[in-house]
Design a protein around this motif. Structure first.
Motif, PDB file in Angstrom:
ATOM      1  N   PRO A   1       0.844  -1.199   0.000  1.00  0.00           N
ATOM      2  CA  PRO A   1       0.000   0.000   0.000  1.00  0.00           C
ATOM      3  C   PRO A   1       0.877   1.246   0.000  1.00  0.00           C
ATOM      4  N   ARG A   2       0.367   2.306  -0.607  1.00  0.00           N
ATOM      5  CA  ARG A   2       1.136   3.552  -0.585  1.00  0.00           C
ATOM      6  C   ARG A   2       1.162   4.083   0.843  1.00  0.00           C
ATOM      7  N   GLU A   3       2.082   4.920   1.111  1.00  0.00           N
ATOM      8  CA  GLU A   3       2.230   5.488   2.445  1.00  0.00           C
ATOM      9  C   GLU A   3       0.949   6.233   2.838  1.00  0.00           C
ATOM     10  N   GLY A   4       0.467   5.949   4.033  1.00  0.00           N
ATOM     11  CA  GLY A   4      -0.714   6.615   4.563  1.00  0.00           C
ATOM     12  C   GLY A   4      -2.031   5.937   4.220  1.00  0.00           C
ATOM     13  N   LYS A   5      -2.020   4.922   3.384  1.00  0.00           N
ATOM     14  CA  LYS A   5      -3.266   4.235   3.018  1.00  0.00           C
ATOM     15  C   LYS A   5      -3.619   3.244   4.119  1.00  0.00           C
ATOM     16  N   PRO A   6      -4.849   3.277   4.640  1.00  0.00           N
ATOM     17  CA  PRO A   6      -5.259   2.305   5.658  1.00  0.00           C
ATOM     18  C   PRO A   6      -5.197   0.880   5.098  1.00  0.00           C
ATOM     19  N   PHE A   7      -4.743  -0.038   5.923  1.00  0.00           N
ATOM     20  CA  PHE A   7      -4.578  -1.415   5.468  1.00  0.00           C
ATOM     21  C   PHE A   7      -5.910  -2.035   5.044  1.00  0.00           C
ATOM     22  N   GLU A   8      -6.994  -1.667   5.699  1.00  0.00           N
ATOM     23  CA  GLU A   8      -8.305  -2.211   5.357  1.00  0.00           C
ATOM     24  C   GLU A   8      -8.704  -1.817   3.931  1.00  0.00           C
ATOM     25  N   VAL A   9      -8.369  -0.594   3.532  1.00  0.00           N
ATOM     26  CA  VAL A   9      -8.642  -0.139   2.162  1.00  0.00           C
ATOM     27  C   VAL A   9      -7.790  -0.946   1.185  1.00  0.00           C
ATOM     28  N   PHE A  10      -6.534  -1.148   1.533  1.00  0.00           N
ATOM     29  CA  PHE A  10      -5.628  -1.934   0.689  1.00  0.00           C
ATOM     30  C   PHE A  10      -6.162  -3.357   0.511  1.00  0.00           C
ATOM     31  N   GLN A  11      -6.669  -3.953   1.588  1.00  0.00           N
ATOM     32  CA  GLN A  11      -7.216  -5.310   1.499  1.00  0.00           C
ATOM     33  C   GLN A  11      -8.414  -5.367   0.554  1.00  0.00           C
ATOM     34  N   GLN A  12      -9.275  -4.376   0.611  1.00  0.00           N
ATOM     35  CA  GLN A  12     -10.438  -4.335  -0.282  1.00  0.00           C
ATOM     36  C   GLN A  12      -9.988  -4.197  -1.734  1.00  0.00           C
ATOM     37  N   GLU A  13      -8.995  -3.356  -1.969  1.00  0.00           N
ATOM     38  CA  GLU A  13      -8.474  -3.186  -3.324  1.00  0.00           C
ATOM     39  C   GLU A  13      -7.837  -4.482  -3.824  1.00  0.00           C
ATOM     40  N   ASP A  14      -7.162  -5.189  -2.936  1.00  0.00           N
ATOM     41  CA  ASP A  14      -6.546  -6.466  -3.283  1.00  0.00           C
ATOM     42  C   ASP A  14      -7.613  -7.453  -3.755  1.00  0.00           C
ATOM     43  N   ILE A  15      -8.722  -7.526  -3.065  1.00  0.00           N
ATOM     44  CA  ILE A  15      -9.808  -8.443  -3.429  1.00  0.00           C
ATOM     45  C   ILE A  15     -10.353  -8.089  -4.814  1.00  0.00           C
ATOM     46  N   VAL A  16     -10.607  -6.806  -5.030  1.00  0.00           N
ATOM     47  CA  VAL A  16     -11.132  -6.347  -6.319  1.00  0.00           C
ATOM     48  C   VAL A  16     -10.147  -6.668  -7.443  1.00  0.00           C
TER      49      VAL A  16
ATOM     50  N   LYS B   1      -4.901   2.066  -8.472  1.00  0.00           N
ATOM     51  CA  LYS B   1      -5.448   2.455  -7.173  1.00  0.00           C
ATOM     52  C   LYS B   1      -4.416   3.163  -6.302  1.00  0.00           C
ATOM     53  N   GLY B   2      -3.235   3.422  -6.870  1.00  0.00           N
ATOM     54  CA  GLY B   2      -2.213   4.196  -6.171  1.00  0.00           C
ATOM     55  C   GLY B   2      -1.306   3.396  -5.264  1.00  0.00           C
ATOM     56  N   ASN B   3      -1.277   2.087  -5.414  1.00  0.00           N
ATOM     57  CA  ASN B   3      -0.412   1.261  -4.573  1.00  0.00           C
ATOM     58  C   ASN B   3       0.992   1.172  -5.155  1.00  0.00           C
ATOM     59  N   GLN B   4       1.926   0.711  -4.327  1.00  0.00           N
ATOM     60  CA  GLN B   4       3.326   0.592  -4.733  1.00  0.00           C
ATOM     61  C   GLN B   4       3.523  -0.712  -5.492  1.00  0.00           C
ATOM     62  N   VAL B   5       3.869  -0.576  -6.774  1.00  0.00           N
ATOM     63  CA  VAL B   5       4.098  -1.713  -7.647  1.00  0.00           C
ATOM     64  C   VAL B   5       5.585  -1.751  -7.972  1.00  0.00           C
ATOM     65  N   PRO B   6       6.229  -2.913  -7.910  1.00  0.00           N
ATOM     66  CA  PRO B   6       7.655  -2.982  -8.210  1.00  0.00           C
ATOM     67  C   PRO B   6       7.968  -2.364  -9.570  1.00  0.00           C
ATOM     68  N   SER B   7       9.027  -1.571  -9.629  1.00  0.00           N
ATOM     69  CA  SER B   7       9.535  -0.927 -10.845  1.00  0.00           C
ATOM     70  C   SER B   7       8.730   0.270 -11.307  1.00  0.00           C
TER      71      SER B   7
END
Length: 158
Positions: free
Chosen positions: A30-45, A132-138
């Motif tokens: 997840p990007r810095e400052g993003k709540p983990f619960e939001v990241f988990q929902q995005e992961d599912i989607v 969704k603004g998450n940290q992706v390698p490269s």
């Protein structure tokens, strides 16, 4: 009869080796400052998005393995009949050998398709998580800018 049953069981076990990807094989953070619960929902989607993106390719890999095994069995049965003058025992032996050989060739071909499916799954998953603004390698994090266009050369899965 026993050989036929054994051959069918072996074919089933070899075909079972081929499966669709069950998840990404890459790490996304997840990007810095993003709540983990939001990241988990995005992961599912994004997992669902990636699974839908590769559905047809995974089905093709399974069909390819089964088709190769059936063709191998038919050719083995024909070879067994020709070589030993039509004896039913030799037809069964030929079919069994052909089935095993065809199943092995089908499994090898399907394994290549499975690797290709995993790569396509990973790309679709990365695209979704990146959008969704998450940290992706490269790729640098875009700070949650959902309207950001990916870098040139970054092709979406069709």
């Amino acid at each position: 009869m026993k050989r036929t049953v054994l051959s069918i069981v072996l074919l089933g076990s070899l075909a079972a080796c081929v499966s669709a990807p069950t998840g990404p094989t890459i790490a996304i953070m997840p990007r810095e400052g993003k709540p983990f619960e939001v990241f988990q929902q995005e992961d599912i989607v994004c997992r669902e998005f990636a699974a839908n993106a590769i559905k047809e390719g995974s089905n093709a890999a399974l069909k390819e393995g089964a088709t190769s095994a059936l063709i191998g069995a038919a050719l083995g049965a024909a070879a067994g009949a020709v070589i030993q003058g039509g004896s039913s025992q030799n037809i069964g032996t030929g079919a069994g050998v052909g089935l095993l050989g065809g199943a092995a060739m089908g499994a090898m071909g399907s394994a290549g398709k499975q690797n290709q499916s995993q790569n396509q799954y990973n790309i679709a998953y990365q695209q979704c998580m990146y959008s969704k603004g998450n940290q992706v390698p490269s790729y640098p994090t875009q700070g949650g800018n959902r309207n950001y266009a990916p870098p040139s050369g970054f092709k979406p899965i069709q």
